[in-house]
Design an enzyme around this catalytic site. Structure first.
Site, mmCIF file in Angstrom:
data_model
loop_
_atom_site.group_PDB
_atom_site.id
_atom_site.type_symbol
_atom_site.label_atom_id
_atom_site.label_comp_id
_atom_site.label_asym_id
_atom_site.label_seq_id
_atom_site.Cartn_x
_atom_site.Cartn_y
_atom_site.Cartn_z
ATOM 1 N N LYS A 195 15.778 12.094 -9.016
ATOM 2 C CA LYS A 195 14.973 11.045 -9.651
ATOM 3 C C LYS A 195 13.491 11.305 -9.419
ATOM 4 C CE LYS A 195 13.299 6.981 -8.554
ATOM 5 N NZ LYS A 195 12.095 6.951 -9.391
ATOM 6 N N GLU A 270 10.835 12.344 4.200
ATOM 7 C CA GLU A 270 9.485 12.860 4.443
ATOM 8 C C GLU A 270 8.540 11.738 4.035
ATOM 9 O OE1 GLU A 270 6.134 13.941 3.728
ATOM 10 O OE2 GLU A 270 6.689 15.702 2.521
ATOM 11 N N CYS A 304 0.529 13.524 1.750
ATOM 12 C CA CYS A 304 1.030 12.925 2.995
ATOM 13 C C CYS A 304 0.380 13.583 4.202
ATOM 14 C CB CYS A 304 2.541 13.017 3.055
ATOM 15 S SG CYS A 304 3.147 14.631 2.610
ATOM 16 N N GLU A 401 -1.905 4.099 5.889
ATOM 17 C CA GLU A 401 -2.053 5.262 5.021
ATOM 18 C C GLU A 401 -2.837 4.828 3.780
ATOM 19 O OE1 GLU A 401 1.545 6.988 3.162
ATOM 20 O OE2 GLU A 401 0.734 8.918 3.768
HETATM 21 P P1 NAI Z 1 7.240 4.770 -3.082
HETATM 22 O O1 NAI Z 1 7.760 5.193 -1.761
HETATM 23 O O2 NAI Z 1 7.586 3.401 -3.563
HETATM 24 O O3 NAI Z 1 7.765 5.790 -4.221
HETATM 25 C C1 NAI Z 1 8.228 7.099 -4.004
HETATM 26 C C2 NAI Z 1 9.556 7.300 -4.727
HETATM 27 O O4 NAI Z 1 10.497 6.370 -4.209
HETATM 28 C C3 NAI Z 1 9.508 7.053 -6.237
HETATM 29 O O5 NAI Z 1 10.382 7.951 -6.887
HETATM 30 C C4 NAI Z 1 10.044 5.647 -6.354
HETATM 31 O O6 NAI Z 1 10.622 5.382 -7.613
HETATM 32 C C5 NAI Z 1 11.092 5.627 -5.268
HETATM 33 N N1 NAI Z 1 11.448 4.295 -4.769
HETATM 34 C C6 NAI Z 1 10.668 3.183 -4.723
HETATM 35 N N2 NAI Z 1 11.373 2.142 -4.233
HETATM 36 C C7 NAI Z 1 12.617 2.598 -3.950
HETATM 37 C C8 NAI Z 1 13.804 1.999 -3.420
HETATM 38 N N3 NAI Z 1 13.834 0.716 -3.087
HETATM 39 N N4 NAI Z 1 14.894 2.779 -3.253
HETATM 40 C C9 NAI Z 1 14.869 4.086 -3.577
HETATM 41 N N5 NAI Z 1 13.781 4.704 -4.097
HETATM 42 C C10 NAI Z 1 12.672 3.972 -4.286
HETATM 43 O O7 NAI Z 1 5.690 4.976 -3.093
HETATM 44 P P2 NAI Z 1 4.594 4.291 -4.070
HETATM 45 O O8 NAI Z 1 4.892 2.845 -4.205
HETATM 46 O O9 NAI Z 1 4.514 5.076 -5.286
HETATM 47 O O10 NAI Z 1 3.275 4.484 -3.213
HETATM 48 C C11 NAI Z 1 2.979 3.571 -2.140
HETATM 49 C C12 NAI Z 1 2.445 4.318 -0.945
HETATM 50 O O11 NAI Z 1 3.448 5.177 -0.438
HETATM 51 C C13 NAI Z 1 1.270 5.235 -1.217
HETATM 52 O O12 NAI Z 1 0.056 4.548 -1.223
HETATM 53 C C14 NAI Z 1 1.375 6.180 -0.055
HETATM 54 O O13 NAI Z 1 0.806 5.582 1.084
HETATM 55 C C15 NAI Z 1 2.872 6.319 0.167
HETATM 56 N N6 NAI Z 1 3.398 7.542 -0.466
HETATM 57 C C16 NAI Z 1 3.627 8.629 0.331
HETATM 58 C C17 NAI Z 1 4.053 9.819 -0.222
HETATM 59 C C18 NAI Z 1 4.282 11.032 0.607
HETATM 60 O O14 NAI Z 1 4.123 12.139 0.129
HETATM 61 N N7 NAI Z 1 4.711 10.902 1.850
HETATM 62 C C19 NAI Z 1 4.243 9.969 -1.670
HETATM 63 C C20 NAI Z 1 4.036 8.744 -2.409
HETATM 64 C C21 NAI Z 1 3.615 7.596 -1.814
#
Ligand code: NAI
Ligand code: MG
Length: 500
Positions: A195, A270, A304, A401
């Protein structure tokens, strides 16, 4: 600071045809709409305009994709010898290279990142990741054990694929995050339900076409578009998915770990980071300024491993800070598809609001905004590259973050490594860190004291496909890349034989 809007070249007709066409999800060998018929919009973050609509799947679509993946792992995929898997994965890498223009353009169009970073960095790295794991497919071996019990025994281990894996990836590096997960899973012989993030599905869907062109058996790679709360949550809880791999926020990592308890599926995570960037008193200042700026501003800080907490020796603090501010002010802001762009927009309105909220909190907490500090312009989701000085460890800019182009700094008095390590480790995260110094002893000693999955010395955000990457503490579970990633996608089976 101006943002260029007039310098985006017209899309190549082939790319325009793909973006403007109708989009479907890859399930088995079929391209399907969501069972519900729902769609979600993909937005160009440089101007907020809708560029495409993709299916918004939910649990019914997850069921179909899991069935296809199960059929493939019970069928032709598990019967293929490793060398055949290796050839297919290598062929996929060649197809990624052959389609670099398409993939780089999609990647920058939907995420906003500079096209040069996609074309010269992320897409070649994606292909390289597949090639690296193509090599591993033929080298995943068990061991034989010498048994202590009396009698004659033959005991050995087999490394078997963990099964059907769900992979949930973010939008910040849409293609390399895909490769870090898909490539080792294929090498290990797993089948996949992938996904992409709702913000960046187009590159992943095009990748699905390349999987078909490479000749993988149907159902080995399935790609579902949709929201995390629907598709992602259904994958995490699915009783017939054996493992889930996730990159994203720590908050969602926790939800996934909880959802996975139903069938105790394996989980790798991660998650977020808050990397310290430590500049010791003897550091090469020019190198540290260039490196620290890139640590904070590369990919608009949406990484990240981004350097976000700068600890700089007081005797060089002003010089380093003014150097970083000067670089920040010179960055050319623009759309990702403008070849001159050095700093693109952040991915979404939601991210822009989160970043500017945190900057405002820093300001009201008493930090000094050296440069930037606000949204740039009124169109799209641009944030001015921002340098924040005189921060304190309790401020939200230091604890949370930010995931934007924001460098937060504080001076320190002397190179007391224990004190520095204590300050650097004063965070719930533990993904990455960098140390800037010419003192070899200090570099090694400090590297050993810092609690994070990666420590860079005189570099930052340096990833190589051979080097394991992942987090201590709340930055996650498990390591991706390198040989270690294969452990995420294999189960060890012990076979003990008493010789008659
Ligand atoms: P997120 O963690 O919500 O999204 C990342 C992925 O998880 C997307 O594919 C999303 O559709 C999926 N996702 C969201 N809710 C889910 C759930 N309940 N169950 C399973 N999958 C789910 O991150 P978002 O909202 O886009 O960004 C918020 C913050 O997260 C950012 O500001 C940043 O701080 C952090 N982040 C960290 C990342 C990293 O590389 N470690 C990458 C993206 C965001
Ligand atoms: Mg979210």
């Amino acid at each position: 600071m101006t943002i260029r809007f007039d310098a985006v070249p017209p899309l190549d007709p082939k790319v325009a045809a793909f973006v403007g066409g109708s989009h479907a999800m890859l399930v088995g060998n079929a391209w399907l709409p969501a069972a519900s018929g729902k769609t979600l919009d993909v937005v160009d973050p440089s101007n907020g305009r809708i560029i495409a609509a993709v299916p918004a799947g939910d649990s019914a679509d997850v069921d179909l994709a899991v069935q296809a993946a199960r059929k493939a792992i019970d069928g032709p995929w598990s019967k293929m010898v490793p060398a055949e898997r290796a050839r297919l994965i290598w062929k996929l890498a060649d197809l990624i290279d052959a389609n670099v223009d398409m993939l780089a353009t999609l990647n920058s169009y939907e995420s906003g990142k500079p096209i040069g970073d996609s074309r010269n960095g992320e897409v070649p790295f994606t292909a390289e990741t597949f090639r690296y794991y193509a090599g591993w497919a033929t080298k995943i071996n068990g061991e034989t054990m010498t048994i202590n019990a009396p009698g004659d025994w033959h005991a050995y281990t087999r490394r078997e694929p963990v099964g059907v894996v769900g992979q949930i990836i973010p939008w910040n590096f849409p293609l390399s995050m895909l490769a870090w997960k898909v490539a080792p899973a294929l090498a290990a012989g797993c089948t996949i339900v992938l996904k992409p993030a709702e913000q960046t599905p187009l590159g992943a869907l095009y990748f699905g076409k390349l999987v078909q062109d490479a000749g993988f058996p149907e159902g080995v790679v399935n790609i579902l578009t949709g929201f995390g709360e629907t598709v992602g949550a259904a994958m995490s809880a699915h009783p017939n998915i054996d493992k889930v791999a996730f990159t994203g926020s720590t908050e969602v990592g926790r939800l996934i770990a909880r959802a996975a308890t139903g069938n105790l599926k394996k989980v790798s995570l991660e998650l977020g980071g808050k990397a310290p960037t430590i500049v010791l008193g003897d550091a090469d200042i020019d190198m540290a300024v260039a490196g620290a700026s890139s640590a904070a501003f590369f990919n608009a800080g949406q990484s990240c491993g981004a350097g976000t907490r700068f600890f700089v020796h007081k005797k060089i603090y002003d010089k380093v800070m003014s150097g970083i501010a000067e670089r920040a002010e010179k960055l050319k802001l623009g759309a990702g598809l403008d070849p001159a762009t050095e700093l693109g927009p952040v991915v979404s309105q939601q991210q822009m609001e989160r970043i500017t909220r945190l900057i405002s909190e820093g300001r009201s907490d008493g930090a000094e905004i050296v440069t930037g500090g606000a949204r740039a312009g009124h169109v799209g989701y641009f944030v001015k590259p921002t340098v924040i000085s005189r921060t304190r460890p309790d401020m939200s800019v230091i604890r949370e973050e930010i995931f934007g182009p924001v460098a937060c700094a504080m001076p320190f008095d002397d190179d007391d490594l224990d004190k520095l390590a204590k300050d650097a480790n004063d965070t719930e995260y533990g993904l990455a860190a960098s140390i800037w110094t010419n003192n070899l002893g200090a570099a090694h000693r400090l590297a050993a004291k810092i609690k994070s999955g990666t420590v860079w010395v005189n570099c930052h955000n340096f990833n190589d496909v051979t080097m394991p990457f992942g987090g201590f503490k709340q930055s996650g579970w498990g390591r991706e890349l390198g040989e270690q990633a294969l452990q995420l996608y294999t189960e060890t089976k012990t076979v003990a034989i008493r010789l008659p």
